[in-house]
Design a protein around this motif. Sequence first.
Motif, PDB file in Angstrom:
ATOM      1  N   TYR A 262     -13.498   5.213  -0.788  1.00 56.52           N
ATOM      2  CA  TYR A 262     -12.881   3.967  -0.210  1.00 56.52           C
ATOM      3  C   TYR A 262     -11.607   3.891  -1.609  1.00 56.52           C
ATOM      4  CZ  TYR A 262     -11.943  -1.199  -0.535  1.00 56.52           C
ATOM      5  OH  TYR A 262     -11.795  -2.182  -0.152  1.00 56.52           O
ATOM      6  N   ARG A 263     -11.703   3.970  -2.278  1.00 55.36           N
ATOM      7  CA  ARG A 263     -10.227   3.938  -3.067  1.00 55.36           C
ATOM      8  C   ARG A 263      -9.250   4.882  -2.642  1.00 55.36           C
ATOM      9  NH1 ARG A 263     -12.713   6.112  -8.383  1.00 55.36           N
ATOM     10  NH2 ARG A 263     -14.569   3.902  -7.910  1.00 55.36           N
ATOM     11  N   LEU A 264      -9.525   5.908  -1.986  1.00 51.23           N
ATOM     12  CA  LEU A 264      -8.656   7.057  -1.521  1.00 51.23           C
ATOM     13  C   LEU A 264      -8.275   5.752  -0.457  1.00 51.23           C
ATOM     14  CD1 LEU A 264      -7.225   9.623  -0.756  1.00 51.23           C
ATOM     15  CD2 LEU A 264      -9.259  10.329   0.797  1.00 51.23           C
ATOM     16  N   LEU A 265      -9.223   5.673   0.744  1.00 56.10           N
ATOM     17  CA  LEU A 265      -8.922   4.901   1.971  1.00 56.10           C
ATOM     18  C   LEU A 265      -8.101   3.993   1.439  1.00 56.10           C
ATOM     19  CD1 LEU A 265     -11.926   4.877   4.112  1.00 56.10           C
ATOM     20  CD2 LEU A 265      -9.983   6.481   4.186  1.00 56.10           C
ATOM     21  N   GLN A 266      -8.197   2.692   0.285  1.00 54.31           N
ATOM     22  CA  GLN A 266      -7.194   2.003  -0.233  1.00 54.31           C
ATOM     23  C   GLN A 266      -5.833   1.878  -0.093  1.00 54.31           C
ATOM     24  OE1 GLN A 266      -8.411  -1.414   0.268  1.00 54.31           O
ATOM     25  NE2 GLN A 266      -6.309  -2.277  -0.462  1.00 54.31           N
ATOM     26  N   SER A 267      -5.938   3.569  -1.066  1.00 54.50           N
ATOM     27  CA  SER A 267      -4.807   4.023  -1.525  1.00 54.50           C
ATOM     28  C   SER A 267      -3.530   4.456  -0.138  1.00 54.50           C
ATOM     29  CB  SER A 267      -5.032   5.039  -2.128  1.00 54.50           C
ATOM     30  OG  SER A 267      -3.886   5.644  -2.045  1.00 54.50           O
TER      31      SER A 267
ATOM     32  N   GLU B  27      -2.385   1.292   1.764  1.00 55.85           N
ATOM     33  CA  GLU B  27      -1.537   0.698   1.531  1.00 55.85           C
ATOM     34  C   GLU B  27       0.425   0.984   1.551  1.00 55.85           C
ATOM     35  OE1 GLU B  27      -2.000  -0.113  -3.152  1.00 55.85           O
ATOM     36  OE2 GLU B  27      -4.118  -1.272  -2.527  1.00 55.85           O
ATOM     37  N   SER B  28      -0.367   2.772   1.344  1.00 58.82           N
ATOM     38  CA  SER B  28       1.087   3.613   1.642  1.00 58.82           C
ATOM     39  C   SER B  28       1.776   3.447   2.482  1.00 58.82           C
ATOM     40  CB  SER B  28       0.973   4.647   1.352  1.00 58.82           C
ATOM     41  OG  SER B  28       0.269   5.290  -0.150  1.00 58.82           O
ATOM     42  N   PHE B  29       0.438   3.832   3.850  1.00 59.23           N
ATOM     43  CA  PHE B  29       0.754   3.201   5.571  1.00 59.23           C
ATOM     44  C   PHE B  29       1.765   1.799   5.691  1.00 59.23           C
ATOM     45  CE2 PHE B  29      -2.018   7.019   6.177  1.00 59.23           C
ATOM     46  CZ  PHE B  29      -1.131   7.702   7.395  1.00 59.23           C
ATOM     47  N   SER B  30       0.662   0.948   5.103  1.00 56.89           N
ATOM     48  CA  SER B  30       1.949  -0.740   5.267  1.00 56.89           C
ATOM     49  C   SER B  30       2.715  -0.482   4.241  1.00 56.89           C
ATOM     50  CB  SER B  30       0.875  -1.316   4.413  1.00 56.89           C
ATOM     51  OG  SER B  30      -1.141  -1.405   5.084  1.00 56.89           O
ATOM     52  N   GLU B  31       3.512  -0.085   3.151  1.00 55.90           N
ATOM     53  CA  GLU B  31       4.502   0.177   3.176  1.00 55.90           C
ATOM     54  C   GLU B  31       5.286   1.110   3.848  1.00 55.90           C
ATOM     55  OE1 GLU B  31       5.026   1.795  -0.950  1.00 55.90           O
ATOM     56  OE2 GLU B  31       3.209  -0.375  -1.886  1.00 55.90           O
ATOM     57  N   ALA B  32       4.746   2.357   4.578  1.00 56.11           N
ATOM     58  CA  ALA B  32       6.038   2.841   5.354  1.00 56.11           C
ATOM     59  C   ALA B  32       6.016   1.923   6.937  1.00 56.11           C
ATOM     60  CB  ALA B  32       5.225   4.446   5.363  1.00 56.11           C
ATOM     61  N   LEU B  33       5.434   1.806   6.917  1.00 53.47           N
ATOM     62  CA  LEU B  33       4.964   0.996   8.140  1.00 53.47           C
ATOM     63  C   LEU B  33       6.413  -0.319   8.257  1.00 53.47           C
ATOM     64  CD1 LEU B  33       4.371   0.411  10.957  1.00 53.47           C
ATOM     65  CD2 LEU B  33       2.450  -0.816  10.908  1.00 53.47           C
ATOM     66  N   ASP B  34       6.304  -1.472   7.076  1.00 51.88           N
ATOM     67  CA  ASP B  34       6.846  -2.212   6.986  1.00 51.88           C
ATOM     68  C   ASP B  34       8.302  -1.800   6.656  1.00 51.88           C
ATOM     69  OD1 ASP B  34       4.513  -3.960   6.561  1.00 51.88           O
ATOM     70  OD2 ASP B  34       5.068  -4.369   4.105  1.00 51.88           O
TER      71      ASP B  34
END
Length: 142
Positions: free
Chosen positions: A28-33, A36-43
């Motif tokens: 779960y922690r890996l998926l959460q990380s 977050e990484s994809f969200s920042e890159a997408l933004d």
Amino acid sequence: MTGITPEAVHAFFSSARNVKRFTTHCDYRLLQSLNESFSEALDAKKAAHEKSERQRIEREEKRCELLALITGEGFSPEELIGGKALPGRARRTMKYSYSDNGKIRQWSGVGKTPRTIRDALNNGTPLESFLIEKQEFSNDNR
């Protein structure tokens, strides 16, 4: 990334079955990380896309304004950019005609001699045999 292309990642994750299998085997922690990484890159990607789209729209609006100003003053865009051919530079008249693989071609006599004519000249054919006969036009409806 070594050996992994965006197309390959897209092909893998475009299948719901592959996504489910991937998330099942991950912590779960890996998926959460990753989220977050994809969200920042997408933004960041979204901001860059919106900026370039704004610039494109502004440029198009400016182009339309300029076009309206040009036509309002009685000019055409072609006049301003010099779209017409310059006078005094006419195309050369064709002097010689020859057949190349069944196609009738013409040559002005200037520049490199076409291979067909050159071969014929080497075999003794006179250049005058390739001359185009000038047709005189007469007005029979006088």
